[in-house]
Write a protein that holds these residues in place. Structure first.
Motif, PDB file in Angstrom:
ATOM      1  N   GLY A  84       0.804  -1.215   0.000  1.00 46.75           N
ATOM      2  CA  GLY A  84       0.000   0.000   0.000  1.00 46.75           C
ATOM      3  C   GLY A  84       0.831   1.256   0.000  1.00 46.75           C
ATOM      4  O   GLY A  84       2.009   1.226  -0.324  1.00 46.75           O
ATOM      5  N   PRO A  85       0.212   2.339   0.360  1.00 45.77           N
ATOM      6  CA  PRO A  85      -1.140   2.495   0.902  1.00 45.77           C
ATOM      7  C   PRO A  85      -2.223   2.393  -0.183  1.00 45.77           C
ATOM      8  O   PRO A  85      -1.992   2.730  -1.333  1.00 45.77           O
ATOM      9  N   TYR A  86      -3.392   1.922   0.251  1.00 50.51           N
ATOM     10  CA  TYR A  86      -4.558   1.807  -0.618  1.00 50.51           C
ATOM     11  C   TYR A  86      -5.736   2.506   0.043  1.00 50.51           C
ATOM     12  O   TYR A  86      -5.963   2.345   1.243  1.00 50.51           O
ATOM     13  N   GLU A  87      -6.481   3.256  -0.761  1.00 50.17           N
ATOM     14  CA  GLU A  87      -7.722   3.888  -0.314  1.00 50.17           C
ATOM     15  C   GLU A  87      -8.854   2.906  -0.637  1.00 50.17           C
ATOM     16  O   GLU A  87      -9.060   2.565  -1.803  1.00 50.17           O
ATOM     17  N   ILE A  88      -9.565   2.447   0.374  1.00 46.63           N
ATOM     18  CA  ILE A  88     -10.646   1.477   0.168  1.00 46.63           C
ATOM     19  C   ILE A  88     -11.911   2.240  -0.228  1.00 46.63           C
ATOM     20  O   ILE A  88     -12.364   3.112   0.507  1.00 46.63           O
ATOM     21  N   PRO A  89     -12.471   1.912  -1.404  1.00 44.63           N
ATOM     22  CA  PRO A  89     -13.662   2.644  -1.855  1.00 44.63           C
ATOM     23  C   PRO A  89     -14.900   2.363  -0.996  1.00 44.63           C
ATOM     24  O   PRO A  89     -14.981   1.336  -0.312  1.00 44.63           O
ATOM     25  N   GLU A  90     -15.852   3.240  -1.082  1.00 45.78           N
ATOM     26  CA  GLU A  90     -17.150   3.057  -0.418  1.00 45.78           C
ATOM     27  C   GLU A  90     -17.750   1.724  -0.852  1.00 45.78           C
ATOM     28  O   GLU A  90     -17.695   1.357  -2.021  1.00 45.78           O
ATOM     29  N   GLY A  91     -18.298   0.975   0.112  1.00 46.25           N
ATOM     30  CA  GLY A  91     -18.970  -0.282  -0.203  1.00 46.25           C
ATOM     31  C   GLY A  91     -18.038  -1.439  -0.517  1.00 46.25           C
ATOM     32  O   GLY A  91     -18.476  -2.468  -1.026  1.00 46.25           O
ATOM     33  N   HIS A  92     -16.740  -1.298  -0.219  1.00 47.83           N
ATOM     34  CA  HIS A  92     -15.752  -2.332  -0.504  1.00 47.83           C
ATOM     35  C   HIS A  92     -14.917  -2.649   0.737  1.00 47.83           C
ATOM     36  O   HIS A  92     -14.859  -1.856   1.675  1.00 47.83           O
ATOM     37  N   TYR A  93     -14.253  -3.823   0.680  1.00 47.58           N
ATOM     38  CA  TYR A  93     -13.471  -4.316   1.816  1.00 47.58           C
ATOM     39  C   TYR A  93     -12.129  -4.833   1.324  1.00 47.58           C
ATOM     40  O   TYR A  93     -11.997  -5.254   0.174  1.00 47.58           O
ATOM     41  N   PHE A  94     -11.141  -4.807   2.217  1.00 44.93           N
ATOM     42  CA  PHE A  94      -9.795  -5.303   1.938  1.00 44.93           C
ATOM     43  C   PHE A  94      -9.611  -6.589   2.729  1.00 44.93           C
ATOM     44  O   PHE A  94      -9.756  -6.593   3.955  1.00 44.93           O
ATOM     45  N   MET A  95      -9.321  -7.685   2.036  1.00 43.92           N
ATOM     46  CA  MET A  95      -9.260  -9.016   2.651  1.00 43.92           C
ATOM     47  C   MET A  95      -7.824  -9.516   2.729  1.00 43.92           C
ATOM     48  O   MET A  95      -7.044  -9.331   1.796  1.00 43.92           O
ATOM     49  N   MET A  96      -7.517 -10.199   3.843  1.00 47.22           N
ATOM     50  CA  MET A  96      -6.199 -10.810   4.005  1.00 47.22           C
ATOM     51  C   MET A  96      -6.342 -12.165   4.690  1.00 47.22           C
ATOM     52  O   MET A  96      -7.272 -12.386   5.468  1.00 47.22           O
TER      53      MET A  96
END
Length: 185
Positions: free
Chosen positions: A131-143
């Motif tokens: 990253g860094p990553y900006e997570i958009p509205e209505g979305h999730y970051f999975m690990m």
């Protein structure tokens, strides 16, 4: 021989009614099972070590399809979703980043909006940066929980999973009883 009742013979009509009632009960059971599997629960197994030690390879995980009918997914939830780069495959991962957050990894530590995230489910201490990553509205970051071998959002072309793509939340696990079927006599 007092007290013995004479056996009465069942008529063909009584036998037919009994058979029909059993068929109806079995059909109802199969129908309910199908509906529950289609709309409430399903099972998946983790084919890789990306979620160890939370789930071992081939352990069965029960997924609740209705988990998010009245609430939003939360950080730390383990969910099933179609792999964003190839939706023909389902993945199981943990939600780490939430909508409208900035996520970044430095020296194995995940930062959410600049603050370190406390996590206690690792197989071994994580390594690496992303990253860094900006997570958009209505979305999730999975690990994955086994971060050092997990191929997750850090590696995907499409980094985020849309909320409407989440198929359900993991609620419990049980082992694959393959050993039971391999008993030799």
């Amino acid at each position: 021989m007092e007290g013995k009742m004479p056996k009465e013979k069942l008529t063909k009509e009584q036998i037919r009614k009994e058979v029909i009632s059993w068929i109806a009960v079995m059909a109802l059971g199969l129908g309910l099972g199908f509906l529950v599997n289609k709309f409430v629960f399903f099972t998946i197994s983790s084919p890789t070590a990306s979620m160890e030690d939370t789930f071992l390879i081939d352990e069965k995980v029960v997924i609740l399809r209705t988990a998010y009918l009245f609430s939003k997914p939360q950080r730390g939830d383990i969910v099933v979703f179609p792999f964003p780069d190839d939706e023909s495959m389902d993945y199981i991962k943990r939600i780490i980043g939430l909508p409208n957050e900035t996520i970044e990894g430095k020296n194995g530590v995940v930062y959410i909006n600049g603050e370190p995230l406390e996590e206690d489910y690792f197989k071994e201490p994580p390594e690496g940066d992303f990253g860094p990553y900006e997570i958009p509205e209505g979305h999730y970051f999975m690990m994955g929980d086994n971060r050092n071998i997990s191929e997750d959002a850090r590696d995907w072309d499409n980094k985020f999973v849309a909320e409407d793509k989440i198929k359900g939340k993991a609620i419990f696990k049980y082992p694959d009883f393959k050993w039971f079927s391999k008993v030799e006599y």
